[in-house]
Design a protein around this motif. Structure first.
Motif, PDB file in Angstrom:
ATOM      1  N   HIS A 202       0.850  -1.192   0.000  1.00  0.00           N
ATOM      2  CA  HIS A 202       0.000   0.000   0.000  1.00  0.00           C
ATOM      3  C   HIS A 202       0.883   1.238   0.000  1.00  0.00           C
ATOM      4  N   ASP A 203       0.567   2.172  -0.865  1.00  0.00           N
ATOM      5  CA  ASP A 203       1.281   3.450  -0.882  1.00  0.00           C
ATOM      6  C   ASP A 203       0.547   4.400   0.055  1.00  0.00           C
ATOM      7  N   MET A 204       0.806   4.245   1.369  1.00  0.00           N
ATOM      8  CA  MET A 204       0.081   5.011   2.375  1.00  0.00           C
ATOM      9  C   MET A 204       1.046   5.750   3.291  1.00  0.00           C
ATOM     10  N   SER A 205       0.612   6.881   3.756  1.00  0.00           N
ATOM     11  CA  SER A 205       1.386   7.632   4.734  1.00  0.00           C
ATOM     12  C   SER A 205       1.245   6.963   6.101  1.00  0.00           C
ATOM     13  N   GLN A 206       2.099   7.360   7.039  1.00  0.00           N
ATOM     14  CA  GLN A 206       2.004   6.819   8.389  1.00  0.00           C
ATOM     15  C   GLN A 206       0.646   7.146   9.009  1.00  0.00           C
ATOM     16  N   LYS A 207       0.131   8.333   8.703  1.00  0.00           N
ATOM     17  CA  LYS A 207      -1.174   8.732   9.243  1.00  0.00           C
ATOM     18  C   LYS A 207      -2.272   7.798   8.746  1.00  0.00           C
ATOM     19  N   GLN A 208      -2.212   7.447   7.450  1.00  0.00           N
ATOM     20  CA  GLN A 208      -3.220   6.538   6.894  1.00  0.00           C
ATOM     21  C   GLN A 208      -3.090   5.143   7.496  1.00  0.00           C
ATOM     22  N   GLN A 209      -1.853   4.684   7.674  1.00  0.00           N
ATOM     23  CA  GLN A 209      -1.633   3.373   8.284  1.00  0.00           C
ATOM     24  C   GLN A 209      -2.151   3.336   9.719  1.00  0.00           C
ATOM     25  N   ASP A 210      -1.889   4.397  10.466  1.00  0.00           N
ATOM     26  CA  ASP A 210      -2.361   4.456  11.855  1.00  0.00           C
ATOM     27  C   ASP A 210      -3.879   4.477  11.925  1.00  0.00           C
ATOM     28  N   LYS A 211      -4.496   5.133  10.949  1.00  0.00           N
ATOM     29  CA  LYS A 211      -5.963   5.194  10.920  1.00  0.00           C
ATOM     30  C   LYS A 211      -6.554   3.792  10.741  1.00  0.00           C
ATOM     31  N   ILE A 212      -5.964   3.027   9.801  1.00  0.00           N
ATOM     32  CA  ILE A 212      -6.436   1.661   9.584  1.00  0.00           C
ATOM     33  C   ILE A 212      -6.129   0.785  10.798  1.00  0.00           C
ATOM     34  N   GLY A 213      -4.908   0.948  11.341  1.00  0.00           N
ATOM     35  CA  GLY A 213      -4.542   0.166  12.510  1.00  0.00           C
ATOM     36  C   GLY A 213      -5.453   0.405  13.684  1.00  0.00           C
ATOM     37  N   THR A 214      -5.821   1.652  13.910  1.00  0.00           N
ATOM     38  CA  THR A 214      -6.736   1.983  15.008  1.00  0.00           C
ATOM     39  C   THR A 214      -8.112   1.380  14.764  1.00  0.00           C
ATOM     40  N   ALA A 215      -8.589   1.486  13.515  1.00  0.00           N
ATOM     41  CA  ALA A 215      -9.910   0.936  13.173  1.00  0.00           C
ATOM     42  C   ALA A 215      -9.931  -0.581  13.323  1.00  0.00           C
ATOM     43  N   SER A 216      -8.776  -1.239  13.070  1.00  0.00           N
ATOM     44  CA  SER A 216      -8.724  -2.708  13.102  1.00  0.00           C
ATOM     45  C   SER A 216      -8.994  -3.270  14.493  1.00  0.00           C
ATOM     46  N   ARG A 217      -8.822  -2.451  15.521  1.00  0.00           N
ATOM     47  CA  ARG A 217      -9.084  -2.926  16.887  1.00  0.00           C
ATOM     48  C   ARG A 217     -10.550  -3.271  17.114  1.00  0.00           C
ATOM     49  N   ASP A 218     -11.402  -2.736  16.260  1.00  0.00           N
ATOM     50  CA  ASP A 218     -12.843  -2.984  16.402  1.00  0.00           C
ATOM     51  C   ASP A 218     -13.375  -3.953  15.360  1.00  0.00           C
ATOM     52  N   TRP A 219     -12.493  -4.530  14.531  1.00  0.00           N
ATOM     53  CA  TRP A 219     -12.964  -5.435  13.498  1.00  0.00           C
ATOM     54  C   TRP A 219     -13.382  -6.783  14.090  1.00  0.00           C
ATOM     55  N   GLY A 220     -14.524  -7.269  13.601  1.00  0.00           N
ATOM     56  CA  GLY A 220     -14.929  -8.644  13.855  1.00  0.00           C
ATOM     57  C   GLY A 220     -14.714  -9.429  12.578  1.00  0.00           C
ATOM     58  N   ILE A 221     -15.454 -10.509  12.390  1.00  0.00           N
ATOM     59  CA  ILE A 221     -15.256 -11.359  11.225  1.00  0.00           C
ATOM     60  C   ILE A 221     -15.541 -10.606   9.929  1.00  0.00           C
ATOM     61  N   ILE A 222     -16.611  -9.780   9.914  1.00  0.00           N
ATOM     62  CA  ILE A 222     -16.944  -9.045   8.697  1.00  0.00           C
ATOM     63  C   ILE A 222     -15.870  -8.008   8.396  1.00  0.00           C
ATOM     64  N   GLY A 223     -15.399  -7.334   9.426  1.00  0.00           N
ATOM     65  CA  GLY A 223     -14.367  -6.324   9.235  1.00  0.00           C
ATOM     66  C   GLY A 223     -13.086  -6.910   8.673  1.00  0.00           C
ATOM     67  N   TRP A 224     -12.670  -8.049   9.219  1.00  0.00           N
ATOM     68  CA  TRP A 224     -11.435  -8.672   8.731  1.00  0.00           C
ATOM     69  C   TRP A 224     -11.603  -9.211   7.319  1.00  0.00           C
ATOM     70  N   LEU A 225     -12.745  -9.837   7.029  1.00  0.00           N
ATOM     71  CA  LEU A 225     -12.972 -10.369   5.687  1.00  0.00           C
ATOM     72  C   LEU A 225     -13.015  -9.262   4.651  1.00  0.00           C
ATOM     73  N   SER A 226     -13.644  -8.146   4.990  1.00  0.00           N
ATOM     74  CA  SER A 226     -13.738  -7.044   4.038  1.00  0.00           C
ATOM     75  C   SER A 226     -12.420  -6.304   3.882  1.00  0.00           C
ATOM     76  N   ASN A 227     -11.479  -6.563   4.778  1.00  0.00           N
ATOM     77  CA  ASN A 227     -10.167  -5.927   4.698  1.00  0.00           C
ATOM     78  C   ASN A 227      -9.055  -6.923   4.360  1.00  0.00           C
ATOM     79  N   GLY A 228      -9.441  -7.984   3.641  1.00  0.00           N
ATOM     80  CA  GLY A 228      -8.434  -8.863   3.053  1.00  0.00           C
ATOM     81  C   GLY A 228      -7.841  -9.905   3.970  1.00  0.00           C
ATOM     82  N   LEU A 229      -8.652 -10.512   4.834  1.00  0.00           N
ATOM     83  CA  LEU A 229      -8.124 -11.530   5.739  1.00  0.00           C
ATOM     84  C   LEU A 229      -7.475 -12.673   4.971  1.00  0.00           C
ATOM     85  N   LEU A 230      -8.131 -13.146   3.896  1.00  0.00           N
ATOM     86  CA  LEU A 230      -7.587 -14.256   3.121  1.00  0.00           C
ATOM     87  C   LEU A 230      -6.248 -13.864   2.491  1.00  0.00           C
TER      88      LEU A 230
END
Length: 312
Positions: free
Chosen positions: A199-227
């Motif tokens: 991913h061509d992302m800034s640190q701010k963008q990476q941190d945003k996704i990382g923070t959001a990932s703390r609330d992911w359940g099965i749907i969140g992980w699947l929609s964000n490329g778990l496989l």
């Protein structure tokens, strides 16, 4: 595929004559089978089979396919054109027809949750001597894209893409070579990857996704490329272990691939050109190491032959 073609053409290496063992999973199953059987020119496979026109035939989209994609409650493609293409490339050759090279193709029995390794002259899953086309059809049956493929053995298995179990067959190839009686210091390997998504992302963008990932359940992980993460992790583990086992006798040819180029069934001419361009980059980046490995291998092989003739 393009990297192998470049190694053969630019570095002057006869791929089939140089290597004794070919192993593949997913699209690598076709490449390994083609090389092991001596199917013909690698240039033909690289430039014709992996062309925009031919890939469009394999991934034949209807109007509903284009609109609904993987949201459909059925495989995106019926697999008929894929099997026809495999029949054309591999013909009626059966796995045990290959007598001068070793071949391993990996698929996955999703009902019995079992890794299936097709090997010429070895292993119960090759004992019924299926065609290479049947094996590769099963090994490329990616879930959601293609339906599972039943084997033609009396005991039928329902198989899907082996990448579900292991995305890099290198460790399986090493263990098979050891089981055949070779020692670890006799094994030399060039492993081919299909790209690491970046991913061509800034640190701010990476941190945003990382923070959001703390609330992911099965749907969140699947929609964000778990496989995708599971497949990438599998390849990384395999590459690390192969490097530890083989050291300088191992090289992994792979590279970063933009997320936009990770679509398995995108077939437009521009997309295919972009993929070829990245293969060229990976080849150039690894050329010195590839040449060094092949040169050391040939020198070691020649020294062994000389020693055997001297003391034989």
């Amino acid at each position: 595929m393009n990297v192998l073609y470049l190694i053969e053409q630019d570095a002057g290496v006869d791929i089939r004559a140089t290597f004794d063992f070919f192993a593949g999973v997913s699209t690598g199953a076709l490449i390994a089978s083609y090389c092991a059987m001596g199917g013909g020119s690698l240039e033909l496979l690289a430039k014709t089979s992996y062309s925009s026109d031919n890939m469009s035939r394999i991934f034949d989209k209807s109007v509903w396919d284009k609109v609904l994609g993987r949201v459909q409650n059925q495989p995106k493609y019926d697999g008929i054109n894929k099997r026809q293409y495999l029949d054309e490339v591999l013909g009626k050759v059966r796995i045990n027809d290959i007598v001068d090279k070793q071949l391993m193709v990996i698929a996955y029995d999703f009902i019995n949750r079992e890794l299936i390794t097709f090997k010429n002259r070895r292993g119960h899953d090759a004992s019924y001597n299926p065609t290479l086309a049947e094996i590769c059809d099963a090994a490329t049956a990616a879930p959601t894209l293609y339906p599972p493929v039943p084997t033609t053995d009396n005991y039928s298995r329902w198989l899907i893409d082996g990448a579900v179990a292991i995305n890099d067959p290198s460790l399986c190839a090493i263990s098979e070579a050891l089981a055949m009686g070779y020692t670890i210091d006799q094994i030399w390997m060039i492993s081919m990857g299909t790209g690491r998504p970046v991913h061509d992302m800034s640190q701010k963008q990476q941190d945003k996704i990382g923070t959001a990932s703390r609330d992911w359940g099965i749907i969140g992980w699947l929609s964000n490329g778990l496989l995708d993460h599971m497949l990438s992790a599998s390849s990384a583990v395999s590459a690390h272990q192969c490097q530890q086992l083989l050291g300088e006798r191992y090289i992994r040819v792979d590279g970063a691939l933009p997320r936009a180029l990770m679509k398995l069934d995108e077939t437009t001419p521009g997309y295919v050109r972009n993929l070829r361009a990245h293969a060229d980059i990976w080849y150039e980046a690894n050329l010195a190491q590839v040449r060094a490995l092949l040169g050391n291998f040939q020198a070691t092989k020649q020294n062994a032959v000389s020693a055997q003739s001297q003391f034989g």
